[in-house]
Motif scaffolding. Structure first.
Motif, mmCIF file in Angstrom:
data_model
loop_
_atom_site.group_PDB
_atom_site.id
_atom_site.type_symbol
_atom_site.label_atom_id
_atom_site.label_comp_id
_atom_site.label_asym_id
_atom_site.label_seq_id
_atom_site.Cartn_x
_atom_site.Cartn_y
_atom_site.Cartn_z
ATOM 1 N N LEU A 18 9.796 -3.214 -61.532
ATOM 2 C CA LEU A 18 9.358 -4.165 -62.602
ATOM 3 C C LEU A 18 8.666 -3.556 -63.706
ATOM 4 C CD1 LEU A 18 7.958 -7.067 -60.034
ATOM 5 C CD2 LEU A 18 10.020 -6.985 -61.410
ATOM 6 N N ARG A 19 8.551 -4.278 -64.890
ATOM 7 C CA ARG A 19 7.964 -3.703 -65.933
ATOM 8 C C ARG A 19 6.989 -5.025 -66.507
ATOM 9 N NH1 ARG A 19 8.773 -3.423 -72.051
ATOM 10 N NH2 ARG A 19 7.815 -1.302 -72.673
ATOM 11 N N LEU A 20 5.735 -4.739 -66.229
ATOM 12 C CA LEU A 20 4.898 -5.896 -66.598
ATOM 13 C C LEU A 20 4.502 -5.777 -68.149
ATOM 14 C CD1 LEU A 20 2.613 -6.132 -63.928
ATOM 15 C CD2 LEU A 20 4.310 -7.116 -64.103
ATOM 16 N N SER A 21 4.327 -6.662 -68.919
ATOM 17 C CA SER A 21 4.099 -6.656 -70.302
ATOM 18 C C SER A 21 2.646 -7.855 -70.476
ATOM 19 C CB SER A 21 4.945 -7.267 -71.193
ATOM 20 O OG SER A 21 6.314 -6.546 -71.099
ATOM 21 N N CYS A 22 2.007 -7.102 -71.248
ATOM 22 C CA CYS A 22 0.696 -7.810 -71.693
ATOM 23 C C CYS A 22 0.382 -7.941 -73.326
ATOM 24 C CB CYS A 22 -0.575 -7.123 -71.324
ATOM 25 S SG CYS A 22 -2.137 -8.003 -71.501
ATOM 26 N N ALA A 23 0.498 -9.178 -73.656
ATOM 27 C CA ALA A 23 0.602 -9.329 -75.327
ATOM 28 C C ALA A 23 -0.766 -9.891 -75.447
ATOM 29 C CB ALA A 23 1.679 -10.534 -75.528
ATOM 30 N N ALA A 24 -1.473 -9.381 -76.445
ATOM 31 C CA ALA A 24 -2.688 -9.684 -76.822
ATOM 32 C C ALA A 24 -2.762 -10.470 -78.155
ATOM 33 C CB ALA A 24 -3.687 -8.607 -77.173
ATOM 34 N N SER A 25 -3.445 -11.549 -78.496
ATOM 35 C CA SER A 25 -3.585 -12.465 -79.452
ATOM 36 C C SER A 25 -5.024 -12.592 -79.951
ATOM 37 C CB SER A 25 -2.564 -13.639 -79.413
ATOM 38 O OG SER A 25 -3.194 -14.337 -78.531
ATOM 39 N N GLY A 26 -5.256 -13.212 -81.194
ATOM 40 C CA GLY A 26 -6.617 -13.490 -81.566
ATOM 41 C C GLY A 26 -7.728 -12.349 -81.744
ATOM 42 N N ARG A 27 -6.997 -11.064 -81.490
ATOM 43 C CA ARG A 27 -7.812 -9.883 -81.747
ATOM 44 C C ARG A 27 -7.024 -8.601 -81.778
ATOM 45 N NH1 ARG A 27 -13.659 -8.089 -79.582
ATOM 46 N NH2 ARG A 27 -13.644 -5.942 -79.842
ATOM 47 N N ALA A 78 -0.059 -4.710 -77.568
ATOM 48 C CA ALA A 78 0.428 -4.893 -76.307
ATOM 49 C C ALA A 78 0.412 -3.663 -75.236
ATOM 50 C CB ALA A 78 2.109 -5.445 -76.349
ATOM 51 N N VAL A 79 0.355 -3.757 -74.042
ATOM 52 C CA VAL A 79 0.296 -2.742 -73.071
ATOM 53 C C VAL A 79 1.127 -3.252 -72.293
ATOM 54 C CG1 VAL A 79 -1.705 -4.159 -71.760
ATOM 55 C CG2 VAL A 79 -1.329 -1.443 -71.718
ATOM 56 N N TYR A 80 1.738 -2.064 -71.457
ATOM 57 C CA TYR A 80 2.960 -2.380 -70.404
ATOM 58 C C TYR A 80 2.526 -1.667 -69.257
ATOM 59 C CZ TYR A 80 5.024 -3.463 -74.929
ATOM 60 O OH TYR A 80 5.430 -4.164 -76.001
ATOM 61 N N LEU A 81 3.014 -2.146 -68.049
ATOM 62 C CA LEU A 81 2.832 -1.245 -66.952
ATOM 63 C C LEU A 81 4.540 -1.040 -66.233
ATOM 64 C CD1 LEU A 81 0.796 0.159 -64.853
ATOM 65 C CD2 LEU A 81 0.830 -1.900 -63.668
ATOM 66 N N GLN A 82 4.942 0.183 -66.248
ATOM 67 C CA GLN A 82 6.246 0.105 -65.575
ATOM 68 C C GLN A 82 6.054 0.520 -64.125
ATOM 69 O OE1 GLN A 82 9.547 -0.009 -66.650
ATOM 70 N NE2 GLN A 82 10.074 0.293 -64.557
ATOM 71 N N MET A 83 6.680 -0.081 -63.317
ATOM 72 C CA MET A 83 6.311 0.117 -61.745
ATOM 73 C C MET A 83 7.495 0.355 -61.314
ATOM 74 S SD MET A 83 3.763 -2.935 -61.170
ATOM 75 C CE MET A 83 4.853 -4.363 -61.194
ATOM 76 N N ASN A 84 7.678 1.725 -60.677
ATOM 77 C CA ASN A 84 8.947 1.964 -59.940
ATOM 78 C C ASN A 84 8.732 2.273 -58.402
ATOM 79 O OD1 ASN A 84 10.341 2.040 -62.428
ATOM 80 N ND2 ASN A 84 9.602 4.191 -62.783
ATOM 81 N N ASN A 85 9.690 2.286 -57.726
ATOM 82 C CA ASN A 85 9.524 2.637 -56.223
ATOM 83 C C ASN A 85 8.463 1.620 -55.661
ATOM 84 O OD1 ASN A 85 9.920 3.819 -53.714
ATOM 85 N ND2 ASN A 85 8.786 5.607 -54.237
ATOM 86 N N LEU A 86 8.451 0.330 -55.836
ATOM 87 C CA LEU A 86 7.582 -0.677 -55.366
ATOM 88 C C LEU A 86 7.428 -0.723 -53.945
ATOM 89 C CD1 LEU A 86 7.972 -3.197 -58.143
ATOM 90 C CD2 LEU A 86 6.006 -2.211 -57.413
ATOM 91 N N LYS A 87 6.289 -0.693 -53.325
ATOM 92 C CA LYS A 87 6.156 -0.899 -51.770
ATOM 93 C C LYS A 87 5.441 -2.391 -51.586
ATOM 94 C CE LYS A 87 5.210 3.984 -51.811
ATOM 95 N NZ LYS A 87 4.056 5.162 -51.535
#
Length: 124
Positions: A18-27, A78-87
């Motif tokens: 899964l690839r999580l995304s985090c979008a920031a706004s306002g600052r 934005a910041v992301y978290l690529q998650m592979n081989n999830l458990k």
């Protein structure tokens, strides 16, 4: 109003990604360290990964090293978290956070802004 909005969570089988995304706004957080934390049911929130303001220094909790990758796009705030081989033990609500300072940090008090979280569920 400052907001951090996570997306990309979901249900995945063990071994998946899964690839999580985090979008920031306002600052603009281009001069702030950013991090990801997670909280499983009945457990305390724990550190997952963090990245410094420039993106050239990262840090991971030991259980995810070699499987997760944190990155950022300062132009997109934005910041992301690529998650592979999830458990299955990766199952948790994942939160992104913006730090007060420019470096990476592994403890919640170093972070001043938090998202609402996104659920990640890994089935065995």
């Amino acid at each position: 109003q400052v907001q951090l909005v996570e997306s990309g969570g979901g249900l995945v089988q063990a071994g998946g990604s899964l690839r999580l995304s985090c979008a920031a706004s306002g600052r603009n957080f281009s001069r702030n360290g950013m991090g990801w934390f997670r909280q499983a049911p009945g457990k305390e929130r724990e550190f997952v990964a963090a990245i410094n303001w420039s993106g050239d220094s990262t840090y991971y909790t030991r259980p995810v090293r070699g499987r997760f990758t944190i990155s950022r796009d300062k132009a997109k705030n934005a910041v992301y978290l690529q998650m592979n081989n999830l458990k299955p033990e990766d199952t948790a609500v994942y939160y992104c956070a913006a730090a007060y300072g420019v470096e990476w940090y592994s403890i919640p008090p170093e972070y001043g802004y938090w998202g609402q979280g996104t659920q990640v569920t890994v089935s065995s």
